[in-house]
Design a protein around this motif. Sequence first.
Motif, PDB file in Angstrom:
ATOM      1  N   LYS A 143       1.094  -1.500  -0.290  1.00  0.00           N
ATOM      2  CA  LYS A 143       0.158   0.245  -0.180  1.00  0.00           C
ATOM      3  C   LYS A 143       1.066   1.963   0.053  1.00  0.00           C
ATOM      4  O   LYS A 143       1.713   1.644   0.804  1.00  0.00           O
ATOM      5  N   VAL A 144       0.832   2.408  -1.475  1.00  0.00           N
ATOM      6  CA  VAL A 144       1.172   3.775  -0.971  1.00  0.00           C
ATOM      7  C   VAL A 144       0.536   3.986  -0.191  1.00  0.00           C
ATOM      8  O   VAL A 144      -0.353   4.906  -0.779  1.00  0.00           O
ATOM      9  N   ALA A 145       0.945   4.607   0.335  1.00  0.00           N
ATOM     10  CA  ALA A 145       0.752   6.318   1.061  1.00  0.00           C
ATOM     11  C   ALA A 145       0.363   7.251   0.491  1.00  0.00           C
ATOM     12  O   ALA A 145       0.813   7.763  -0.613  1.00  0.00           O
ATOM     13  N   GLU A 146      -0.887   7.785   0.541  1.00  0.00           N
ATOM     14  CA  GLU A 146      -1.111   9.410  -0.162  1.00  0.00           C
ATOM     15  C   GLU A 146      -0.817  10.333  -0.201  1.00  0.00           C
ATOM     16  O   GLU A 146      -0.112  10.409   0.245  1.00  0.00           O
ATOM     17  N   TYR A 147      -0.271  10.690  -1.256  1.00  0.00           N
ATOM     18  CA  TYR A 147       0.170  11.957  -1.012  1.00  0.00           C
ATOM     19  C   TYR A 147      -0.517  13.614  -0.496  1.00  0.00           C
ATOM     20  O   TYR A 147      -1.612  13.557  -0.882  1.00  0.00           O
ATOM     21  N   VAL A 148       0.201  13.846   0.107  1.00  0.00           N
ATOM     22  CA  VAL A 148      -0.301  15.023   1.347  1.00  0.00           C
ATOM     23  C   VAL A 148       0.513  15.994   0.447  1.00  0.00           C
ATOM     24  O   VAL A 148       1.714  16.623   0.723  1.00  0.00           O
ATOM     25  N   PRO A 149       0.149  17.007  -0.188  1.00  0.00           N
ATOM     26  CA  PRO A 149       0.933  18.174  -0.734  1.00  0.00           C
ATOM     27  C   PRO A 149       1.194  19.314   1.220  1.00  0.00           C
ATOM     28  O   PRO A 149       0.944  19.654   2.118  1.00  0.00           O
ATOM     29  N   PRO A 150       2.195  19.828   1.233  1.00  0.00           N
ATOM     30  CA  PRO A 150       2.490  20.915   2.127  1.00  0.00           C
ATOM     31  C   PRO A 150       2.353  22.404   1.731  1.00  0.00           C
ATOM     32  O   PRO A 150       1.403  22.140   1.196  1.00  0.00           O
ATOM     33  N   PRO A 151       1.819  22.443   3.192  1.00  0.00           N
ATOM     34  CA  PRO A 151       1.475  23.845   3.457  1.00  0.00           C
ATOM     35  C   PRO A 151       1.837  24.875   2.879  1.00  0.00           C
ATOM     36  O   PRO A 151       3.042  25.199   2.573  1.00  0.00           O
ATOM     37  N   GLY A 152       1.049  25.931   2.665  1.00  0.00           N
ATOM     38  CA  GLY A 152       2.036  27.267   2.181  1.00  0.00           C
ATOM     39  C   GLY A 152       1.771  27.033   0.568  1.00  0.00           C
ATOM     40  O   GLY A 152       1.357  26.138   0.531  1.00  0.00           O
ATOM     41  N   ALA A 153       1.605  28.031   0.184  1.00  0.00           N
ATOM     42  CA  ALA A 153       2.017  28.741  -1.320  1.00  0.00           C
ATOM     43  C   ALA A 153       3.806  28.310  -1.453  1.00  0.00           C
ATOM     44  O   ALA A 153       4.810  29.352  -0.791  1.00  0.00           O
ATOM     45  N   MET A 154       3.593  27.906  -2.566  1.00  0.00           N
ATOM     46  CA  MET A 154       5.369  28.122  -3.671  1.00  0.00           C
ATOM     47  C   MET A 154       5.734  29.293  -3.944  1.00  0.00           C
ATOM     48  O   MET A 154       5.362  30.125  -4.889  1.00  0.00           O
ATOM     49  N   GLN A 155       6.539  29.788  -3.905  1.00  0.00           N
ATOM     50  CA  GLN A 155       7.149  30.498  -4.427  1.00  0.00           C
ATOM     51  C   GLN A 155       7.983  30.334  -5.673  1.00  0.00           C
ATOM     52  O   GLN A 155       9.371  29.752  -5.653  1.00  0.00           O
ATOM     53  N   SER A 156       7.933  30.983  -7.113  1.00  0.00           N
ATOM     54  CA  SER A 156       8.027  30.159  -8.000  1.00  0.00           C
ATOM     55  C   SER A 156       9.366  31.072  -8.512  1.00  0.00           C
ATOM     56  O   SER A 156       9.577  31.650  -9.152  1.00  0.00           O
ATOM     57  N   ILE A 157      10.088  31.717  -7.414  1.00  0.00           N
ATOM     58  CA  ILE A 157      11.322  32.608  -7.950  1.00  0.00           C
ATOM     59  C   ILE A 157      12.770  32.451  -7.697  1.00  0.00           C
ATOM     60  O   ILE A 157      12.703  31.827  -7.359  1.00  0.00           O
ATOM     61  N   SER A 158      12.769  32.277  -9.227  1.00  0.00           N
ATOM     62  CA  SER A 158      14.416  31.919  -9.170  1.00  0.00           C
ATOM     63  C   SER A 158      15.386  32.943  -9.906  1.00  0.00           C
ATOM     64  O   SER A 158      14.692  33.847 -10.429  1.00  0.00           O
ATOM     65  N   THR A 159      16.614  32.204  -9.847  1.00  0.00           N
ATOM     66  CA  THR A 159      17.525  33.665 -10.767  1.00  0.00           C
ATOM     67  C   THR A 159      17.299  33.575 -11.704  1.00  0.00           C
ATOM     68  O   THR A 159      18.016  34.517 -12.671  1.00  0.00           O
ATOM     69  N   SER A 160      17.322  32.495 -12.484  1.00  0.00           N
ATOM     70  CA  SER A 160      16.855  32.429 -13.961  1.00  0.00           C
ATOM     71  C   SER A 160      15.554  33.352 -14.064  1.00  0.00           C
ATOM     72  O   SER A 160      15.571  34.155 -15.679  1.00  0.00           O
ATOM     73  N   ARG A 161      14.648  33.619 -14.027  1.00  0.00           N
ATOM     74  CA  ARG A 161      13.701  34.235 -13.708  1.00  0.00           C
ATOM     75  C   ARG A 161      13.734  35.920 -13.781  1.00  0.00           C
ATOM     76  O   ARG A 161      13.549  36.551 -14.245  1.00  0.00           O
ATOM     77  N   LEU A 162      14.838  35.719 -12.344  1.00  0.00           N
ATOM     78  CA  LEU A 162      14.579  37.225 -12.346  1.00  0.00           C
ATOM     79  C   LEU A 162      15.582  37.734 -13.020  1.00  0.00           C
ATOM     80  O   LEU A 162      15.827  39.455 -13.356  1.00  0.00           O
ATOM     81  N   ASP A 163      16.825  37.623 -13.980  1.00  0.00           N
ATOM     82  CA  ASP A 163      17.865  38.378 -14.887  1.00  0.00           C
ATOM     83  C   ASP A 163      17.168  37.523 -16.085  1.00  0.00           C
ATOM     84  O   ASP A 163      18.150  38.546 -17.101  1.00  0.00           O
ATOM     85  N   TYR A 164      16.777  36.664 -16.730  1.00  0.00           N
ATOM     86  CA  TYR A 164      16.256  36.205 -17.685  1.00  0.00           C
ATOM     87  C   TYR A 164      14.960  37.182 -18.023  1.00  0.00           C
ATOM     88  O   TYR A 164      14.034  37.605 -17.814  1.00  0.00           O
ATOM     89  N   VAL A 165      15.129  38.057 -20.151  1.00  0.00           N
ATOM     90  CA  VAL A 165      14.317  38.847 -20.157  1.00  0.00           C
ATOM     91  C   VAL A 165      14.053  38.178 -21.974  1.00  0.00           C
ATOM     92  O   VAL A 165      14.698  37.842 -23.089  1.00  0.00           O
ATOM     93  N   PRO A 166      12.317  38.136 -21.693  1.00  0.00           N
ATOM     94  CA  PRO A 166      12.277  37.668 -23.052  1.00  0.00           C
ATOM     95  C   PRO A 166      12.111  37.991 -24.521  1.00  0.00           C
ATOM     96  O   PRO A 166      11.686  39.235 -24.135  1.00  0.00           O
ATOM     97  N   LEU A 167      12.577  36.826 -24.955  1.00  0.00           N
ATOM     98  CA  LEU A 167      12.610  37.916 -26.863  1.00  0.00           C
ATOM     99  C   LEU A 167      12.304  36.965 -27.417  1.00  0.00           C
ATOM    100  O   LEU A 167      11.842  36.200 -27.596  1.00  0.00           O
ATOM    101  N   GLN A 168      11.166  38.746 -28.735  1.00  0.00           N
ATOM    102  CA  GLN A 168      10.236  37.238 -29.789  1.00  0.00           C
ATOM    103  C   GLN A 168      11.474  37.055 -30.603  1.00  0.00           C
ATOM    104  O   GLN A 168      12.017  37.946 -31.490  1.00  0.00           O
ATOM    105  N   VAL A 169      11.712  35.313 -30.713  1.00  0.00           N
ATOM    106  CA  VAL A 169      12.540  34.881 -31.377  1.00  0.00           C
ATOM    107  C   VAL A 169      11.539  34.395 -32.651  1.00  0.00           C
ATOM    108  O   VAL A 169      10.422  33.646 -32.178  1.00  0.00           O
ATOM    109  N   SER A 170      12.269  34.480 -33.803  1.00  0.00           N
ATOM    110  CA  SER A 170      11.003  34.101 -35.065  1.00  0.00           C
ATOM    111  C   SER A 170      12.062  32.251 -35.038  1.00  0.00           C
ATOM    112  O   SER A 170      12.833  31.629 -34.705  1.00  0.00           O
ATOM    113  N   ARG A 171      10.009  31.650 -35.895  1.00  0.00           N
ATOM    114  CA  ARG A 171      11.374  30.453 -35.438  1.00  0.00           C
ATOM    115  C   ARG A 171      11.324  29.735 -37.373  1.00  0.00           C
ATOM    116  O   ARG A 171      11.647  31.031 -37.441  1.00  0.00           O
ATOM    117  N   ALA A 172      12.200  28.895 -36.548  1.00  0.00           N
ATOM    118  CA  ALA A 172      13.805  28.333 -37.303  1.00  0.00           C
ATOM    119  C   ALA A 172      12.812  28.268 -38.533  1.00  0.00           C
ATOM    120  O   ALA A 172      12.143  26.332 -38.434  1.00  0.00           O
TER     121      ALA A 172
END
Length: 454
Positions: A290-319
């Motif tokens: 029997k596999v124990a049921e997954y219990v999600p951790p309490p609280g909200a997840m902060q999806s902020i990383s170094t890549s998201r802070l420093d990365y600037v999205p660019l509009q690139v045409s498809r190759a």
Amino acid sequence: MRAVCLCQMCTCGRHRCPHGTTKIFENSGMPFPTTEYLEKYPTYGSVHPPQSLKPKQEFQACRGKMEGITTFKSDYRPYEIVNQPRRVLEEYKPSHGEMDLGTTYRQDFNSYKVQPVVVVRPLERQLVKKGKLDTVPTYTDDYRAWDIPKNKLYKPEQLYHPPAVKFGNSTTFQDDYIPQEIKPRQSFKPSLVVKHSTIPFTGNTSHRLDYVPHQLEFKFARPKEVYKPPNQSFENLTTHQCDFQGLVGETAKICRPVCTRVTPNAPFEGSTEFRESFQPWEMSPPAVKKVAEYVPPPGAMQSISTSRLDYVPLQVSRAVPIRPAAHRRRNSSPFQGKSTTKEDFPAWETCRQGIIKRQQQIPNPSGKFDGLSTFRSHYVPHELIPTGSCRPFSAALKSSAPFREMTTYSAEYTPKRQEICPASCPFPPGYVFESTNSQGHRFFRKIMPAVKAY
């Protein structure tokens, strides 16, 4: 009373003072003329260095004439030579009877007539000349001898005259050698006597006297560069994509023949030893964990990383793919599955090969077996003679005298009192701790007993 160190107080030889880090000088400023080397190796009295047993180099030249007698001549004694006895050879006696010259070769070889071999070499043609032969060679005809005078010898005349007396002449070594008196060399080796200085050790070195402290310069810290994304967009073009142009060609055809397997259609009906010995039995299904049921951790997840802070999205045409277009030819005619391999190598029917049995060379016996083997018919029984034992009898020696419970150890042993080393105690009895010097030695002073007044 003089202070005693813990190393001097120890009687068992296993206790030493806990030495700390060695200091160059003390904070008190008072110099210490003693060192650790002087403490471990005390000075001895006036001990002279050992005398050398090496022999002196005194050469005594012999100025007289050399005698013609050597060690071999004086010690050698000739002995009588006796001839070794030779072995007398026995007289040859021929064997009686005639020798049989018949061999296997003579018995098995069949002689046959042989014709002479025909010579294949061509015949020699001899050229006969009628004229007279001139026997003068070219060398004697062309060569003329010269009148060459004989060279004079430059070799000096031999002035040596052998002596009339045996060993009369002097040698080159005796003529040229002039004996000289050997003087012993002056030794530059320092004496082994230790010279003790009377001046106390001040502790000053060249480093302390000549060293000038300098102030260190301020270290320049380079600022960290901030990442700046590029303004131009990435075209996604490489050297291969720019320079490579595809070529239009036909697709390769498969030349592999069809693999046909010869399998019998009828099922196997017979039984085997494996089917009879191993019958199937019922098996219970494996237990599911029997596999124990997954219990999600309490609280909200902060999806902020170094890549998201420093990365600037660019509009690139498809190759756009630069792959060449596949030009396929459509054929409406049906596919003919013929090839050179199918025409030259047709499949043939196979049949099972029979069992190859080897012919029996030894014939089977026809009569009944009597039960008599070769070992039984040729075996001769012998009477066994048992070997006598050489081991001595294990009989215990009994004595009528009573046993004395007395040994040499119990008679001569004198018990001694076990002494306790005073250095093994943290505070030795009869001593008072005084001080610890810079080298880590702990000094104690002995307590004097109080004297009663009359």
